[in-house]
Design a protein around this motif. Structure first.
Motif, PDB file in Angstrom:
ATOM      1  N   LEU A  73       0.922  -1.358  -0.037  1.00 22.95           N
ATOM      2  CA  LEU A  73      -0.051  -0.043  -0.170  1.00 22.95           C
ATOM      3  C   LEU A  73       0.853   1.190  -0.023  1.00 22.95           C
ATOM      4  N   LEU A  74       1.977   1.226   0.650  1.00 20.45           N
ATOM      5  CA  LEU A  74       2.854   2.445   0.935  1.00 20.45           C
ATOM      6  C   LEU A  74       3.448   2.673  -0.497  1.00 20.45           C
ATOM      7  N   ALA A  75       3.564   1.631  -1.462  1.00 20.35           N
ATOM      8  CA  ALA A  75       4.137   1.848  -2.690  1.00 20.35           C
ATOM      9  C   ALA A  75       3.263   2.757  -3.697  1.00 20.35           C
ATOM     10  N   LEU A  76       1.842   2.743  -3.525  1.00 22.87           N
ATOM     11  CA  LEU A  76       1.110   3.702  -4.068  1.00 22.87           C
ATOM     12  C   LEU A  76       1.306   4.998  -3.355  1.00 22.87           C
ATOM     13  N   PHE A  77       1.306   5.207  -2.142  1.00 28.29           N
ATOM     14  CA  PHE A  77       1.611   6.727  -1.254  1.00 28.29           C
ATOM     15  C   PHE A  77       2.981   6.993  -1.990  1.00 28.29           C
ATOM     16  N   PHE A  78       4.030   6.098  -2.166  1.00 29.94           N
ATOM     17  CA  PHE A  78       5.186   6.896  -2.813  1.00 29.94           C
ATOM     18  C   PHE A  78       5.215   7.062  -4.276  1.00 29.94           C
ATOM     19  N   PHE A  79       4.187   6.444  -4.919  1.00 28.63           N
ATOM     20  CA  PHE A  79       4.180   6.701  -6.233  1.00 28.63           C
ATOM     21  C   PHE A  79       3.474   8.226  -6.308  1.00 28.63           C
ATOM     22  N   VAL A  80       2.518   8.301  -5.669  1.00 32.94           N
ATOM     23  CA  VAL A  80       1.992   9.741  -5.529  1.00 32.94           C
ATOM     24  C   VAL A  80       3.008  10.683  -5.170  1.00 32.94           C
ATOM     25  N   ALA A  81       3.621  10.660  -4.114  1.00 33.93           N
ATOM     26  CA  ALA A  81       4.845  11.403  -3.794  1.00 33.93           C
ATOM     27  C   ALA A  81       5.964  11.552  -5.055  1.00 33.93           C
ATOM     28  N   GLY A  82       6.189  10.479  -5.783  1.00 41.79           N
ATOM     29  CA  GLY A  82       7.049  10.794  -6.796  1.00 41.79           C
ATOM     30  C   GLY A  82       6.388  11.521  -7.876  1.00 41.79           C
ATOM     31  N   LEU A  83       5.191  11.469  -8.132  1.00 39.04           N
ATOM     32  CA  LEU A  83       4.518  12.290  -9.061  1.00 39.04           C
ATOM     33  C   LEU A  83       4.393  13.711  -8.714  1.00 39.04           C
ATOM     34  N   GLU A  84       4.553  13.851  -7.389  1.00 33.49           N
ATOM     35  CA  GLU A  84       4.589  15.224  -6.988  1.00 33.49           C
ATOM     36  C   GLU A  84       5.916  15.796  -7.201  1.00 33.49           C
ATOM     37  N   LEU A  85       6.846  14.822  -6.638  1.00 36.49           N
ATOM     38  CA  LEU A  85       8.279  15.331  -6.467  1.00 36.49           C
ATOM     39  C   LEU A  85       8.624  15.620  -8.174  1.00 36.49           C
ATOM     40  N   LYS A  86       8.304  14.749  -8.956  1.00 34.84           N
ATOM     41  CA  LYS A  86       8.559  14.957 -10.410  1.00 34.84           C
ATOM     42  C   LYS A  86       8.024  16.491 -11.016  1.00 34.84           C
ATOM     43  N   ARG A  87       6.805  16.600 -10.673  1.00 31.45           N
ATOM     44  CA  ARG A  87       6.200  17.747 -10.854  1.00 31.45           C
ATOM     45  C   ARG A  87       6.730  19.157 -10.338  1.00 31.45           C
TER      46      ARG A  87
END
Length: 404
Positions: A73-87
């Motif tokens: 589940l935290l992989a999803l959290f970190f995916f969203v964090a990765g999206l926000e970081l990239k943006r």
């Protein structure tokens, strides 16, 4: 019209879950349930649920629900964090060097100083070889939730500063997790993960949008990273950072923005709360708390988060501004930075994850107790400071309006 109402309702609920205030409230509610359940007469059922093993053993995925929560589940959290970081890095606040310098330096200070404080306080206690990493993280959702609840009168720069700081902070925590908690390394599985990530990037580059391709690639990447021995949440970060963030002329929004809007409600409304529900259920009796304060590792975590974070963020920010390396955000004074920096001590999600990875048994439970106590103390102190600073800014705006 009647048929479309459910879709509209779902969209509105998703929008509601995307707000930091609601995300923080859901996370807090899940934590409260975990604590009450784990300290109730039916605490055995909580432990049984947490230890329940599900998944195919042939794929080395016969894991407990607690492990599924922190690895899956935290992989999803970190995916969203990765999206926000990239943006943020490409088109957001961190894409502008002068705007990005202050929160980046502040985040660095907010990681290095807490780790050093933890090492000094913890000394050579058993477990400190990895437990020093627990206070390096700041919980984005919880910290922004407190800010949204208590800082309505603060300048907009306060949120930008905290968000940028927390994003860089999380990137540092991700690196720590990848380096510190890779016990074994399967080169073949790692090679498969790299190939799948390359395929994901290629499809993004070719503007392919079909989820029929991306979902299997994402699952395959997670499986490969898990099998490689690297913590599986790294797969989420890597995929997020490879997602395209610039919008083409024919697109309404970029893939990263579209995915973030779709997945943020699942991350803040399901993934993170379920992780908190399965990770935060720790004994909070007088005896358990007493044992926590007798544990040098737990004390090191507590002091690292509450004191180390504040000193690190404020100290690094002040030094950067005085040396001319960075500029202070508009309308944001040093007292405002001090108030926002107090939120850095809200470690929560990532700190709980690192505590689970770094320690085992009673030691892990006591470290997690320290994380919860530190997060509560930092939240309350920050809330008091932010309310006070909000009133000051509101009064100044009123005076300007009356004199105009």
């Amino acid at each position: 019209m009647t048929r479309r109402r459910p879709a509209v309702a779902v969209a509105e609920f998703a929008r509601y879950l995307r707000t930091e205030t609601v995300g923080g409230m859901v996370l807090l509610a899940a934590t409260a349930i975990a604590l009450i359940w784990a300290n109730s007469p039916i605490s055995g059922s909580y432990q049984a649920l947490r230890d329940l093993r599900v998944g195919p053993g042939s794929l080395h995925l016969d894991l407990s629900l607690e492990t599924w929560a922190k690895d899956g589940l935290l992989a999803l959290f970190f995916f969203v964090a990765g999206l926000e970081l990239k943006r943020e890095l490409v088109v957001g606040e961190l894409s502008k060097l002068r705007a990005a310098t202050l929160p980046a330096i502040a985040a660095l200070g907010g990681m290095v100083v807490p780790a050093l404080v933890a090492v000094v306080v913890g000394g050579g206690a058993p477990g400190m070889d990895k437990a020093w990493a627990i206070p390096v993280a700041t919980d984005i959702a919880f910290a922004l939730g407190v800010l949204a609840l208590t800082a309505s009168g603060m300048p907009s720069g306060a949120r930008v500063f905290l968000l940028s700081l927390a994003v860089v902070d999380d990137l540092g925590a991700i690196v720590v997790i990848a380096v510190l908690f890779t016990a074994k390394f399967n080169l073949v599985a790692a090679g498969i993960a790299v190939l799948l990530l390359a395929l994901y990037w290629y499809l993004q580059h070719k503007r392919i949008t079909s989820p029929l391709l991306y979902v299997p690639i994402a699952i395959g990447t997670w499986l490969a990273v898990h099998e490689a021995g690297v913590h599986a949440t790294i797969a989420g970060v890597a995929l997020g950072l490879l997602t395209r963030v610039r919008r083409d002329p024919y697109e309404h929004e970029a893939p990263a923005v579209r995915l973030e809007h779709r997945l943020q409600p699942w991350s803040s409304g399901f993934a993170v709360p379920v992780f908190a529900l399965l990770a935060a259920g720790i004994p909070v009796s007088a005896k358990a708390l007493g044992a926590t304060f007798d544990n040098p590792v737990a004390i090191a975590v507590l002091v690292g988060l509450v004191v180390g974070k504040l000193v690190g963020i404020v100290g690094a920010s002040t030094l950067a501004i005085k040396l001319g390396l960075a500029v202070r955000p508009k309308d944001l004074g040093l007292r405002d930075i001090f108030a926002v920096a107090m939120l850095g001590g809200v470690g929560f999600t990532v700190s709980l994850l690192i505590a689970d990875l770094a320690l085992t048994g009673t030691m892990a439970e006591q470290a997690k107790t320290a994380v919860l106590l530190a997060s509560m103390i930092a939240s309350l102190l920050a809330a008091a400071l932010l309310v006070r600073r909000s009133k000051v800014h509101q009064r100044r705006r009123t005076e300007v309006e009356e004199s105009a």
